[in-house]
Structures are given as structure tokens and as C-alpha cells.
Enzyme design. Structure first.
Site, PDB file in Angstrom:
ATOM      1  N   ARG A 148      49.072  11.784  35.869  1.00  0.00           N
ATOM      2  CA  ARG A 148      50.267  11.787  36.290  1.00  0.00           C
ATOM      3  C   ARG A 148      50.828  10.201  36.339  1.00  0.00           C
ATOM      4  NH1 ARG A 148      49.963  14.870  40.542  1.00  0.00           N
ATOM      5  NH2 ARG A 148      50.799  16.643  39.390  1.00  0.00           N
ATOM      6  N   ALA A 149      49.871   9.296  36.772  1.00  0.00           N
ATOM      7  CA  ALA A 149      50.450   7.881  36.822  1.00  0.00           C
ATOM      8  C   ALA A 149      50.979   7.269  35.357  1.00  0.00           C
ATOM      9  CB  ALA A 149      49.418   6.909  37.269  1.00  0.00           C
TER      10      ALA A 149
END
Length: 675
Positions: free
Chosen positions: A276-277
Site C-alpha cells: 500500500r505504501a
């Protein structure tokens, strides 16, 4: 009307301003979590953003704010094809109260109309109101976990799904999610932190000139709100136009392979979990380029995106403060600065342990405590030591001892069934959980118990003149489902810091045990407090709070030495509970006394401690005594104290969840109860 502080004048909050504007340009970034001390204009900055968002066109009469140019085909108020009349209105800012119910958030069937009138009517919730606007959650760390899950799921999917009580509804829910919190009041769970796209830390400026300007502007607003708003209208209009221009430019922004390699390398270097980052950084870097009026993502955009998207994602445990080593970030970006990525490939094939990316990014031994990895503290003597020899911090007092490694503890709970705030420790009657029965509703009906409702109405059908297949219902027939879940408690630690506990090995183990219990309290959403006693008196080291981090910090700096005023510690804890019961009467308490049971402080220490324990027990508070006595000869004083308190005693070994001794004791206890 403009807010008390114009958005461009929020002092000391440049990162907050930028993060909010980037989400206004690209809501796909995923929202902003604003962390900061009280009185730092967090809420003011968020509310100021709503005045800067462009107005939106909505289908007239649609409760779900459908875009007339592209109406939602699944809109419950639809279909809107062909689109009819539309209206233009300002973008909304919808605030989600901490105490809101699940029905208020996502919407629900109007049960009373459905049963009494046969009408299947859906009442939209706050997610529908916030569509194409801002959803603001103040004190998001105090929001119940199930609401946070629903909220973040909707933010991630761009839609809200309601499947309950015979209702199956889906509607669009795309909004800019902003949460604010004061870390002193407790933290968000790491998995929830990860669902916010960006995070920023804010603090009040320490520069007198800037503080003076804040006061001056606030007073000017109070004197003439309309004039103050007019003074800043031109600058707000310019920012609004720039947001609109950046939105139009965003689809044309190119994110090259070189920038993508830098993003991936940065996330890998900082050991961020999941992907997600990487996605958030890519979207943030593109929004930064569009905000700057460029169509190409540069290294400076990647660097700024990392500073906003990574700090809250690299916490390894709840007590790690968010942060990012900027030197390591610059080294990583420089190493992967080439478009072809040759330097990055070379580094992967033959890493240099002494180079910028070597050794998995471990800091050098001379790095300070703000470094990214280990700081070398283990190689240095602890505070109060010289060449490994403990030193006295003062007369009769030893320097603080470092806590031993924490471990997973057994579950300690309060007996009975409570009605406190939702959590994960003790049994409680809650709005969520498994259904255990039914009752008449108090106020609005929220959770229908269908079988009980039908059973209550069935005996009266003939008297009510029922002639067809339908069921004739009245208000008095409705039954609310009674549910049982878990609540959070107040866990009050009463820690013996006297000389009998001051042996370095023992106190380190004791602090490790308390730290382990604090971690457990964090995971179970408890409030915690800390009372310590030593010398001649007891003190409240930390009043009851939701900030487990604060309790861990106070524990780490706890000194030891002197006599053991056990009675003073129990009486101080009794006073803390009495005051807290007035503030939060529904929250039940669990007192954890950490001691070896000795009482040496006061004129008659043993008798006084016994009277204090009996007074404490008279209040019916659940208690656990963690017996810290060690050595071949044991006096069993902690067990006697537990008996006087009406609680139970466990040793440090039995406190471990995987303790064999604890398992044997549990089996023996069950056998005695069965007999």
C-alpha cells in the site's frame, strides 16, 4: 465564511497544509491523519479546506449527490438516465461524531416503517452525505474499532455496502478522509494507521513573532468575522483555482520508471509492510507534480511523498514513535536516481556493508537516538551505571532500570458483565457482538430481534382483527436484540518501586512484565493509569488515560529505592478509582498490584497495609497481584495480599501466556471447581 485562521496562515503546519491540498487534488491518495498536541489548529485547518474545494454539480433531489455528467447506475435514488435537472452547491464537509452508531455512519432500513407500514425505506448515513466532499473525524483514535473498519473500507473502495435487515444497498462514497488525533489520548492500531494515505505531525510554533501573529488574527476575526473573511477572499480564490487546475493536469502527469524504482527502493529500504505504501507514494508524487504545474514526476516529488506517506507505516510496535531518517532517505534516492536503475541492480548484486544501502540500512554506531534503526544504546552503560556498576541516583534511590523484553501475557479480565466502552477485555452488553436475548427498546430501535418481535405480536392477532396473511404489528411488539461483546476497562497499575524491588535483575523483569501488560492493554483498547509507591509515600505517576505510550514512558523512567509503603500505594489507588468513577461510571476497573508483598513503610506497616487492602476490597474492584518475590525462600506475602484484596495472585512466570506453570495452575483450578 472563512475560518478563524485563513488556511494560508496556519502557523507551523506547512506539511499539514500540503497534505490536505494534495488530497484535494487527488482524493485517491487516501486521506490524511493529523497527529498533534492540543491547541494546534488541527480542526481549524481541516475546516478551512472545505472553503477551498471547487463547487460540485449534483442531480437535483438525489440524496447521494450523484454527478449529473456520470450518475451512479446503482444509486438507490436512481436511475438518473437520462439525467434531469441538476444544481450546483459547495463541497460538503461532514463530521463524524466519536459516539456515532453504525447505522448513522452507513445508513440502515427504517425498521419501524418496514414492519408497521410495509415500506422498505432506506435512510442514508453520513457516508452518503460526504460523497464528493470531506469526511472529517475528530479524535479518530477514540472512534470504535468497528466504525473505523467500515469507514476505511468505504474510503478504499469508493463505495458503501449495506447488507442488513433485508436491505441490500450499494452507493458511491468517494470522499476526502481526514482524521485528527492527540497521541496523548491513545494511538490507532497499526493496521488502521496504514489505511490513511498520509500523516503529518503538528506542533505549536515556538517563535514569539508567529505566535503573536496567530493571536492578532484570531482577535481580528472575533471583532469582525465578515471583514476578516473578505480580507482573505482573494488568496482563497487563488488557491481554489490552483486546485482546479491541478485536478485537470493530473491525468497528464507521467510517472517514469526511474521514479517508480525510487519509490519501490525507498519502501523496501524502510522495511514497510505490504504494497500500500508504494501505491500511495506513487499517487502522492503525481499529485505533487500536478500541484507544481508539471507533467513529470521528479526526485524531489518522490522525497516529499516519502516524508508524508511512510512515517506512520514503519512503526514496529505500538510504542515506537512515527518518524523517518531523512539521511537514509536521501541516500536511497541517490542510489536509485538513474532512469535505468543500474546502480540499484549493482547494489542488489553486491551490497557494500559500509555503503549507504549496505547492511539493510542499519545506522552507524555514532547515530543518535533519532536514527532509524538500533542506536547503539545496548553497547553503552545504562543511566546510573559506570562500567556496568550501578550508581546511586540519590540518597536511598537507584537510577532507572531498563525493562526486560516484553512477552505475550495471559488475559486478565473483570468478572461479570459490564456496559462500558467497546473494547476487547471483559464481557459486556454492547451494540455489537453475539445476540443473547431480546428486550423492549429504550429510545429508537436499532437492532431488531425478529423472532422475539413476532412472538410478542402473535397472541394478539385475532384481537387486532387480522384477516389476511400479514402480521399486524404495533409499537409495543418491537423487540431490541440484546447483544454481548467485549468492553475496555481501566487497568490501574500499582507498582512497588521500593528498595526490596531494586535488585537490578528483578526490577528489569518487573518492568518487562508491566510493559507486556501495557501492550496487552493497548491491543484491548483499555485506559491505563500508574501509581507507584516507595520511600514514605505513593504518587500518581500517570492519571488514567488512553495513551498507553505515555504509561510506557513513565514506567521506563521509574526510579527505585527506599522503604515499602504498601498501604499508601493501595490508598492512593483507591482515591484514583474514586475520582475516575465519577468521570466515567460505566468503565469498570482492573487493579494490577505489582509487588513482593512486603510492607515496611509507616508506623505499623503490616497492620496498616491489611486495613488498606480490606478498604480497597470493600469497593468490589477486581484485582490481580503480580508476585515479584524471587529466590529459594519465599514468604508468600503477595498471596496473602491478594486474599485480602479479594483478588488472585500470579507470579511473573505464570503471567506469560505460554507459561507451563500457569497452565498447570489453570488445570488444577478447573479440577477443584469440578470437584
Amino acid at each position: 465564511m472563512s475560518t478563524p485562521f485563513p488556511f494560508t496562515a496556519v502557523v507551523g503546519q506547512d506539511d499539514l497544509r500540503l497534505a490536505l491540498l494534495l488530497n484535494a487534488v487527488s482524493p485517491a491518495v487516501g486521506g490524511v491523519l493529523v497527529r498533534g498536541e492540543k491547541g494546534t489548529a488541527k480542526s481549524t485547518a481541516v475546516r478551512a479546506l472545505s472553503a477551498l474545494l471547487p463547487a460540485v454539480d449534483v442531480v437535483a433531489g438525489c440524496r447521494f449527490s450523484c454527478d449529473p455528467a456520470a450518475p451512479d447506475p446503482a444509486c438507490p435514488d436512481g436511475p438518473h438516465n437520462p439525467p434531469g435537472a441538476f444544481e450546483t452547491r459547495p463541497a460538503r464537509m461532514v463530521e463524524l461524531p466519536v459516539g456515532a452508531s453504525e447505522d448513522r455512519l452507513v445508513g440502515a432500513l427504517d425498521i419501524e416503517r418496514a414492519l408497521a407500514e410495509g415500506v422498505k425505506a432506506f435512510e442514508p448515513g453520513l457516508l452518503a452525505d460526504a460523497h464528493r466532499g470531506i469526511l472529517y473525524v475528530d479524535e479518530v483514535n477514540l472512534l470504535h474499532d468497528h466504525l473505523v473498519d467500515l469507514l476505511l473500507d468505504a474510503a478504499a473502495m469508493g463505495a458503501s455496502y449495506v447488507e442488513r435487515e433485508g436491505v441490500s444497498v450499494r452507493h458511491a462514497a468517494r470522499f476526502l478522509l481526514v482524521g485528527t488525533m492527540n497521541p496523548e489520548e491513545g494511538e490507532l492500531r497499526p493496521q488502521l494507521l496504514d489505511r490513511f494515505g498520509l500523516t503529518v505531525e503538528v506542533a505549536a510554533s515556538r517563535e514569539p513573532d508567529r505566535r503573536v501573529e496567530v493571536v492578532r488574527r484570531r482577535l481580528a476575526y472575533d471583532d469582525d468575522p465578515a471583514g476578516f473573511a473578505a480580507r482573505w477572499a482573494g488568496e482563497e480564490a487563488a488557491v481554489r483555482q490552483r486546485i482546479a487546475a491541478a485536478r485537470e493536469l493530473l491525468p497528464s502527469v507521467r510517472l517514469g520508471d526511474g521514479a517508480l524504482r525510487q519509490i519501490a527502493a525507498t519502501c523496501a529500504a524502510f522495511e514497510v509492510d505490504g504494497m500500500r505504501a508504494d501505491i500511495v507514494m506513487a499517487r502522492t508524487a503525481s499529485a505533487l507534480a500536478a500541484w507544481a504545474g508539471r507533467t513529470e514526476v521528479l526526485a524531489e516529488d518522490v522525497r516529499q511523498a516519502a516524508l508524508l506517506a511512510l512515517p506512520h507505516r514503519r512503526r514496529r510496535n505500538p510504542f515506537d514513535a512515527p518518524g523517518l531518517d531523512e539521511d537514509k532517505l536521501d541516500q536511497t534516492l541517490e542510489e536509485f536516481s538513474g532512469e535505468s536503475g543500474e546502480s540499484g541492480e549493482s547494489g542488489d548484486d553486491d551490497p557494500d556493508p559500509d555503503g549507504p544501502g549496505g547492511g539493510g540500512g542499519q545506522p552507524q554506531p555514532d547515530e543518535g537516538p533519532q536514527g532509524d534503526g538500533a542506536t547503539g544504546d545496548a553497547a553503552r552503560p545504562e543511566a546510573g551505571e559506570s562500567d556496568g556498576v550501578p550508581q546511586q541516583a540519590g540518597a536511598g534511590e537507584q537510577a532507572p532500570v531498563r525493562a526486560a523484553e516484553p512477552f505475550r501475557t495471559k488475559v486478565l479480565s473483570v468478572p461479570g458483565i459490564g456496559e462500558g466502552a467497546a473494547g476487547r477485555r471483559s464481557r459486556a452488553r454492547t451494540e455489537h457482538g453475539r445476540t443473547t436475548g431480546a428486550r423492549r427498546p429504550r429510545g429508537a430501535l436499532t437492532k431488531l430481534h425478529l423472532a422475539a418481535t413476532v412472538q410478542a405480536a402473535a397472541p394478539h392477532q385475532r384481537a387486532r382483527g387480522r384477516s389476511g396473511p400479514g402480521l399486524v404489528l404495533r409499537r409495543d411488539d418491537l423487540r431490541q436484540a440484546a447483544r454481548e461483546g467485549r468492553e475496555g476497562n481501566l487497568v490501574l497499575f500499582v507498582v512497588d518501586a521500593s528498595g526490596s524491588m531494586a535488585a537490578r535483575q528483578r526490577m528489569g523483569a518487573v518492568k518487562g512484565a508491566v510493559l507486556s501488560l501495557l501492550l496487552d492493554a493497548y491491543q484491548r483498547r483499555d485506559k491505563v493509569g500508574l501509581v507507584t509507591f516507595r520511600g514514605a509515600a505513593a504518587e500518581v505517576a500517570l492519571p488514567p488515560t488512553s495513551s498507553v505510550d505515555a504509561a510506557a514512558a513513565r514506567l521506563e523512567s521509574l526510579p527505585t529505592g527506599g522503604r515499602t509503603p504498601l498501604a499508601a500505594g493501595l490508598l492512593k489507588a483507591h482515591d484514583v478509582l474514586r475520582v475516575e468513577r465519577l468521570r466515567d461510571p460505566a468503565r469498570r476497573a482492573l487493579v494490577v498490584v505489582v509487588t513482593d508483598g512486603r510492607a515496611t513503610g509507616g508506623p505499623e506497616p503490616v497492620a496498616l497495609a491489611g486495613r488498606a487492602a480490606r478498604l480497597f476490597a470493600a469497593g468490589g474492584v477486581a484485582s490481580v497481584v503480580v508476585d515479584c518475590e524471587s529466590g529459594p525462600v519465599r514468604l508468600g506475602l503477595a498471596g496473602q495480599l491478594a486474599g485480602e484484596l479479594g483478588g488472585t495472585a500470579v507470579t511473573l512466570d505464570e503471567l506469560r501466556a505460554d507459561s507451563i506453570a500457569g497452565l498447570v495452575k489453570d488445570v488444577q483450578g478447573r479440577s477443584r471447581r469440578a470437584a
